[in-house]
Design a protein around this motif. Structure first.
Motif, PDB file in Angstrom:
ATOM      1  N   ALA A 374      24.462  35.498  53.656  1.00  0.00           N
ATOM      2  CA  ALA A 374      25.698  34.693  53.947  1.00  0.00           C
ATOM      3  C   ALA A 374      24.992  32.699  53.155  1.00  0.00           C
ATOM      4  O   ALA A 374      26.484  31.969  52.846  1.00  0.00           O
ATOM      5  CB  ALA A 374      25.861  34.028  55.226  1.00  0.00           C
ATOM      6  N   GLY A 375      24.029  32.783  53.064  1.00  0.00           N
ATOM      7  CA  GLY A 375      23.749  31.451  52.175  1.00  0.00           C
ATOM      8  C   GLY A 375      24.227  31.317  50.890  1.00  0.00           C
ATOM      9  O   GLY A 375      24.019  30.321  50.161  1.00  0.00           O
ATOM     10  N   GLN A 376      24.324  32.265  50.399  1.00  0.00           N
ATOM     11  CA  GLN A 376      25.068  32.731  49.129  1.00  0.00           C
ATOM     12  C   GLN A 376      26.493  32.448  48.881  1.00  0.00           C
ATOM     13  O   GLN A 376      26.736  32.376  47.849  1.00  0.00           O
ATOM     14  CB  GLN A 376      24.321  34.095  48.230  1.00  0.00           C
ATOM     15  N   VAL A 377      27.436  32.455  50.093  1.00  0.00           N
ATOM     16  CA  VAL A 377      28.307  32.083  49.999  1.00  0.00           C
ATOM     17  C   VAL A 377      28.582  31.255  50.391  1.00  0.00           C
ATOM     18  O   VAL A 377      28.707  30.231  51.759  1.00  0.00           O
ATOM     19  CB  VAL A 377      29.176  33.272  50.957  1.00  0.00           C
ATOM     20  N   TRP A 378      29.111  30.055  49.317  1.00  0.00           N
ATOM     21  CA  TRP A 378      29.023  28.450  49.147  1.00  0.00           C
ATOM     22  C   TRP A 378      30.788  28.174  49.992  1.00  0.00           C
ATOM     23  O   TRP A 378      30.524  26.794  50.239  1.00  0.00           O
ATOM     24  CB  TRP A 378      28.866  27.708  48.272  1.00  0.00           C
ATOM     25  N   MET A 379      31.335  28.775  49.825  1.00  0.00           N
ATOM     26  CA  MET A 379      33.082  28.478  50.603  1.00  0.00           C
ATOM     27  C   MET A 379      32.860  28.982  51.935  1.00  0.00           C
ATOM     28  O   MET A 379      32.873  30.212  51.929  1.00  0.00           O
ATOM     29  CB  MET A 379      34.331  28.927  49.772  1.00  0.00           C
ATOM     30  N   ALA A 380      32.552  28.303  52.301  1.00  0.00           N
ATOM     31  CA  ALA A 380      32.542  28.637  54.036  1.00  0.00           C
ATOM     32  C   ALA A 380      33.456  29.688  54.510  1.00  0.00           C
ATOM     33  O   ALA A 380      33.987  30.742  55.724  1.00  0.00           O
ATOM     34  CB  ALA A 380      32.457  27.557  55.044  1.00  0.00           C
ATOM     35  N   GLU A 381      35.001  29.470  53.782  1.00  0.00           N
ATOM     36  CA  GLU A 381      36.547  30.329  54.513  1.00  0.00           C
ATOM     37  C   GLU A 381      35.672  32.067  54.007  1.00  0.00           C
ATOM     38  O   GLU A 381      36.855  32.132  55.179  1.00  0.00           O
ATOM     39  CB  GLU A 381      37.209  29.441  54.226  1.00  0.00           C
ATOM     40  N   HIS A 382      35.412  31.628  53.265  1.00  0.00           N
ATOM     41  CA  HIS A 382      35.412  33.065  52.617  1.00  0.00           C
ATOM     42  C   HIS A 382      34.488  34.504  53.678  1.00  0.00           C
ATOM     43  O   HIS A 382      34.525  35.168  53.284  1.00  0.00           O
ATOM     44  CB  HIS A 382      34.138  33.772  51.145  1.00  0.00           C
ATOM     45  N   LEU A 383      33.278  33.502  54.410  1.00  0.00           N
ATOM     46  CA  LEU A 383      32.601  34.101  55.018  1.00  0.00           C
ATOM     47  C   LEU A 383      32.852  35.396  56.267  1.00  0.00           C
ATOM     48  O   LEU A 383      32.776  36.280  56.559  1.00  0.00           O
ATOM     49  CB  LEU A 383      31.348  33.386  56.104  1.00  0.00           C
ATOM     50  N   LYS A 384      34.287  34.926  56.481  1.00  0.00           N
ATOM     51  CA  LYS A 384      35.168  35.507  57.109  1.00  0.00           C
ATOM     52  C   LYS A 384      35.784  36.499  56.709  1.00  0.00           C
ATOM     53  O   LYS A 384      36.751  38.099  57.747  1.00  0.00           O
ATOM     54  CB  LYS A 384      35.907  35.033  58.044  1.00  0.00           C
ATOM     55  N   LYS A 385      36.295  36.532  55.154  1.00  0.00           N
ATOM     56  CA  LYS A 385      37.456  37.849  54.754  1.00  0.00           C
ATOM     57  C   LYS A 385      36.031  38.517  53.839  1.00  0.00           C
ATOM     58  O   LYS A 385      37.062  39.127  53.175  1.00  0.00           O
ATOM     59  CB  LYS A 385      38.223  36.408  54.271  1.00  0.00           C
ATOM     60  N   MET A 386      34.525  38.465  53.213  1.00  0.00           N
ATOM     61  CA  MET A 386      33.505  39.190  52.810  1.00  0.00           C
ATOM     62  C   MET A 386      34.084  40.747  53.271  1.00  0.00           C
ATOM     63  O   MET A 386      34.422  41.119  53.942  1.00  0.00           O
ATOM     64  CB  MET A 386      32.739  38.785  52.629  1.00  0.00           C
ATOM     65  N   LYS A 387      34.450  41.082  52.058  1.00  0.00           N
ATOM     66  CA  LYS A 387      34.596  42.907  52.134  1.00  0.00           C
ATOM     67  C   LYS A 387      33.474  43.757  51.240  1.00  0.00           C
ATOM     68  O   LYS A 387      33.640  43.442  50.362  1.00  0.00           O
ATOM     69  CB  LYS A 387      35.793  43.844  52.150  1.00  0.00           C
ATOM     70  N   LEU A 388      33.448  44.915  51.488  1.00  0.00           N
ATOM     71  CA  LEU A 388      32.981  45.875  50.379  1.00  0.00           C
ATOM     72  C   LEU A 388      34.576  47.001  49.748  1.00  0.00           C
ATOM     73  O   LEU A 388      35.206  47.133  50.381  1.00  0.00           O
ATOM     74  CB  LEU A 388      32.208  46.885  50.747  1.00  0.00           C
ATOM     75  N   TRP A 389      34.045  46.491  48.120  1.00  0.00           N
ATOM     76  CA  TRP A 389      34.820  47.456  47.672  1.00  0.00           C
ATOM     77  C   TRP A 389      34.200  48.247  46.801  1.00  0.00           C
ATOM     78  O   TRP A 389      33.398  48.497  46.123  1.00  0.00           O
ATOM     79  CB  TRP A 389      35.722  46.226  46.499  1.00  0.00           C
ATOM     80  N   SER A 390      35.252  49.125  45.986  1.00  0.00           N
ATOM     81  CA  SER A 390      34.615  50.134  44.509  1.00  0.00           C
ATOM     82  C   SER A 390      36.166  50.244  43.983  1.00  0.00           C
ATOM     83  O   SER A 390      36.977  50.648  44.043  1.00  0.00           O
ATOM     84  CB  SER A 390      34.260  51.812  45.291  1.00  0.00           C
ATOM     85  N   LEU A 391      35.486  50.335  42.152  1.00  0.00           N
ATOM     86  CA  LEU A 391      36.720  50.435  41.690  1.00  0.00           C
ATOM     87  C   LEU A 391      36.890  52.154  41.119  1.00  0.00           C
ATOM     88  O   LEU A 391      36.745  52.316  41.226  1.00  0.00           O
ATOM     89  CB  LEU A 391      35.664  49.779  40.579  1.00  0.00           C
ATOM     90  N   ASN A 392      38.065  52.602  41.601  1.00  0.00           N
ATOM     91  CA  ASN A 392      39.240  53.481  41.129  1.00  0.00           C
ATOM     92  C   ASN A 392      39.009  53.968  39.168  1.00  0.00           C
ATOM     93  O   ASN A 392      40.043  52.426  38.290  1.00  0.00           O
ATOM     94  CB  ASN A 392      40.587  53.643  41.412  1.00  0.00           C
ATOM     95  N   PRO A 393      37.919  54.030  38.853  1.00  0.00           N
ATOM     96  CA  PRO A 393      38.390  54.258  37.226  1.00  0.00           C
ATOM     97  C   PRO A 393      39.516  55.037  36.517  1.00  0.00           C
ATOM     98  O   PRO A 393      39.951  54.246  35.610  1.00  0.00           O
ATOM     99  CB  PRO A 393      36.785  55.276  36.984  1.00  0.00           C
TER     100      PRO A 393
END
Length: 830
Positions: A374-393
């Motif tokens: 979490a220390g790599q996220v500098w915009m605090a508002e982004h911590l609550k919205k972080m998600k895992l995604w995958s790319l549909n080719p």
């Protein structure tokens, strides 16, 4: 969305049909239609991707789009414009719009001191379909406004008259159907090594291979809105790359450089034990996170657990490294619950490749755990919205895999660090992403010009403008923490609007790095030092100061001048100074696209050696639809453009202007009539003393527009100054003597030939390139001409290599006219 509704023009009382079609698993069953953003009610509008409107009224004009949905989600189409004309109303005025061309330097200025002449143009606007026209789906080939009649006029110049064809009348006729192409080159991001014979996919369909030098050409299928292209290295040394390539829907080719990341060297893991792989530890940085692989997590495709030796390659795209932005996949977009394609801001992407240690067979894995610091996220508002995604080719869109939540417990040795944790199953070879949706969005207006004069009528179309969103370090605007996303847009007749992240509270929360290329050539940005000139930049103060405009060489003059950086400061709606661009709020896209050239905008321009082009039949090379069929047209075929250049060596103390004069040579309809003029200033050879070279365009020999007879253009090459012809390429001289008739070459101050019908090459000093884009054909030919080879490319003149004709030039005695000057003052006598 595989079929989008197409724009239509109708008269009041006529009928119209719009169609759309979506694909997905499961197949979409519901369709919704919207007019100007408002849902159209009624069961007929929900059952199919077809909307029929009968007996149109003027109030039904506007934009229409559809939305398809299933339990898997939703997707929206691009909007289509419906124009409803009153009965008998003309959509194409007979009177042409003004369009200016620059006359040669020897032609006098008009009363206002201008050498520009109005040749007129017809806007490429659609004409209404006939009442009996079938209400089908897809694009209508239909009718468009175009040239109905041209007139030949003569402009008095020094000692002669200059022929010019002007548009006299516009009218409706069949629309031009130019090919839409994307061309480019695919190389490794680290070494520049070309992707040789790589596989190219559009969606799931394989469409071809890259060439030996990594080159590719893709014909864009009709009705395409997002060109999703996947490049695959058959040798598996490079990570599969999915790109959403920009293209010009009006036709012609756009050039794109594609970078591919090299796969990270695999490490050997014991499949029967737990393992951890760091994400983003290279370059001495703290890892962004790690991939935790529990014991027994690896599976064969059959579902059998594999506990042997695993070769694991995890390649991480680290946005803290600015060099990775050009190699990242897709355009970082996803479809939200309403089906709208909206942007993501990345904190890192990773590609995973697991294989059996002995056989090399591919393995699956899951569930695995992704831990993010979490220390790599500098915009605090982004911590609550972080998600895992995958790319549909196939769609080029990111799909949600899971949410990253704060870890329940702390880890030994790292108690002071907080982690976000999510779970993931790896069932196919996809790219994964640590991202947040970002709703602070704006548009940035950019225009490109042919030179530093920034004349509105000298804008360049077909320029690829790219914008990389950056998160700056506080107090250090030129040293960003990381990049967040990237976008590319192709300029049209009114510039380009690029999406960007922005902030209304903190002007420097996001910055943007903007670049522009035309046919692979980088354009130059306006200087920001030693003194910032708002008139040159194109943005008035005080908004310019808030944007903090800085060219890439602002602090170091040795750096390139081909990019600029700005704070993407969201305009304050209550401040009149910020209501006129160049940054527009996200809901003001139409205002941005239709902004007049007098409104604030940011600029690029082309840096050229002195050069001038004149065509008797006007043609805008950036707009293929402006082509007019005429015997005197410089380009006789709008589907294929053949550029020809001759290389001239000049021995003398200066750089010299060289003109090519191109008239009809052998065709009975054009013999002796002017096609056009080209002037090009020679460029010094850095390795040869008192020697320069000029690459001068001439009109290629070949069929004229009626495709019935060839014409060998009579080409005259005349250098300015006191110059004497001293040598002609032996192979070229032999070729011309074997293909009579020979042009008169009595005057030693010039060189004349009947243009060869064969493409020849550097051994003859002639450089010929054919392409669907005239600008791209010329750029490639000039690059080869500078290099003096038939397959190379250079921006540094090699005057002694691949030359057709040589002149020796001296300083002229006072009072004596050169042949070039006599040609301007008394051409008949000369």
């Amino acid at each position: 969305m595989v079929l989008h509704p197409a724009a239509k023009v109708r008269e009041a009382g006529q009928d119209v049909t719009f169609c759309c079609k979506a694909s997905g698993t499961p197949a979409p069953q519901k369709y919704f239609w919207y007019h100007n953003g408002t849902l159209l009610e009624g069961p007929a509008q929900r059952s199919s991707g077809r909307l029929e409107l009968r007996g149109l009224a003027p109030q039904q004009a506007g934009t229409y789009h559809c939305k398809a949905s299933s339990e898997a989600g939703a997707i929206r189409s691009a909007p289509a414009q419906l124009t409803v004309l009153a009965q008998g109303q003309q959509s194409c005025r007979a009177e042409p719009e003004p369009s200016l061309v620059e006359l040669p330097s020897e032609c006098p200025q008009d009363a206002s001191g201008s050498r520009y002449y109005n040749v007129g143009r017809c806007p490429a606007s659609p004409c209404p379909g006939g009442p009996a026209e079938p209400g089908g789906c897809g694009e209508e080939s239909g009718r468009c406004c175009g040239v109905r009649r041209m007139e030949l006029r003569e402009v008095p110049c020094a000692g002669s008259v200059l022929p010019v064809k002007v548009v006299a009348e516009c009218g409706c006729g069949p629309c031009a159907q130019p090919k839409v192409l994307v061309q480019g080159r695919v190389t490794a991001a680290d070494t520049g090594e070309p992707l040789r014979f790589g596989h190219i996919f559009l969606g799931a369909r394989k469409v071809g291979f890259t060439g030996y030098q990594g080159s590719f050409t893709i014909e864009v299928p009709p009705d395409t809105r997002r060109l999703v292209t996947r490049f695959v290295d058959g040798q598996q040394r490079l990570v599969d790359t999915v790109k959403v390539l920009p293209f010009d829907r009006r036709g012609g080719a756009v050039y794109q450089e594609v970078k591919m990341l090299r796969k990270k060297e695999p490490v050997e893991l014991d499949g029967g034990r737990s393992n951890a792989i760091p994400l983003g530890e290279s370059g001495g940085r703290e890892p962004v996170g790690e991939l935790l692989l529990p014991a027994g997590v690896f599976l064969r495709p059959s579902g059998e657990v594999f506990n042997g030796t695993v070769k694991a390659s995890v390649t991480f795209v680290d946005p803290r490294d600015m060099a990775t932005a050009s190699a990242a996949s897709s355009d970082l977009s996803f479809a939200n619950s309403e089906g709208e394609i909206v942007p993501l801001r990345t904190y890192g992407m990773f590609a995973v490749d697991f294989r059996e240690g002995d056989s090399g067979a591919a393995l699956q894995a899951g569930p695995v755990q992704v831990r993010m610091d979490a220390g790599q996220v500098w915009m605090a508002e982004h911590l609550k919205k972080m998600k895992l995604w995958s790319l549909n080719p196939e769609s080029g869109l990111w799909e949600e895999e899971g949410v990253l939540r704060p870890a329940g417990g702390s880890r030994r040795k790292r108690e002071e660090r907080t982690f976000l944790v999510g779970n993931l199953e790896i069932r196919e070879r996809r790219l994964f992403n640590l991202d947040v949706p970002e709703d602070r969005r704006c548009f940035v207006k950019v225009r490109a010009y042919s030179n530093e004069k920034f004349n509105p009528y000298e804008q360049l179309e077909g320029v690829v403008v790219s914008l990389i969103n950056l998160e700056p370090q506080p107090g250090f605007p030129s040293n960003p923490r990381a990049w967040g996303r990237f976008d590319s847009v192709v300029t049209g007749p009114n510039g380009a609007c690029l999406p960007a992240f922005c902030d209304g509270q903190r002007p420097d929360a996001y910055t943007a790095l903007v670049t522009a290329t035309l046919g692979g050539e980088e354009l130059e940005a306006v200087a920001s030092s030693p003194k910032l000139n708002p008139n040159a930049v194109g943005v008035a103060q005080p908004y310019l100061g808030k944007l903090g405009y800085r060219r890439s060489d602002h602090e170091d003059a040795a750096l390139k001048k081909t990019a600029f950086q700005i704070n993407v400061a969201k305009p304050d709606p209550n401040n009149v100074d910020e209501s006129n661009g160049p940054v527009y709020s996200y809901r003001s896209l139409r205002e941005c696209e239709e902004a007049p050239v007098s409104a604030n905008h940011l600029r690029f321009y082309r840096v050229e050696v002195d050069k001038y082009e004149y065509n008797v039949v006007p043609f805008k090379e950036s707009d293929v639809t402006s082509w007019t069929g005429d015997y005197l047209a410089w380009w006789p075929n709008p589907q294929e453009f053949r550029a020809c250049f001759i290389k001239v060596q000049l021995e003398g103390p200066q750089e010299y202007m060289v003109r090519s004069r191109n008239v009809g040579g052998s065709h009975p309809r054009t013999r002796g009539q002017l096609y056009g003029l080209r002037d090009s200033r020679s460029v010094r050879d850095p390795l040869l003393d008192n020697t320069s070279g000029a690459c001068v365009e001439f009109k290629c020999g070949g069929m004229l527009f009626d495709q019935s007879l060839v014409d060998r253009t009579l080409v005259s090459i005349i250098p300015q100054g006191s110059c004497r012809r001293t040598a002609i390429n032996g192979l070229l001289r032999d070729y011309l003597s074997r293909h009579p008739p020979l042009a008169d070459n009595n005057h030693t101050g010039a060189f004349s030939m009947l243009a060869p019908l064969d493409p020849l090459g550097h051994n003859y000093g002639i450089y010929t390139v054919t392409d669907q884009n005239p600008r791209l054909a010329k750029e490639i030919a000039i690059g080869r001409c500078f290099a003096g080879t038939s397959d190379g490319f250079s921006r540094e003149m090699r005057a002694g290599e691949g030359t057709a004709v040589t002149f020796s030039c001296q300083e002229r005695p006072p009072g004596r006219e050169s042949f070039f000057q006599r040609l301007l003052s008394a051409p008949a006598e000369a």
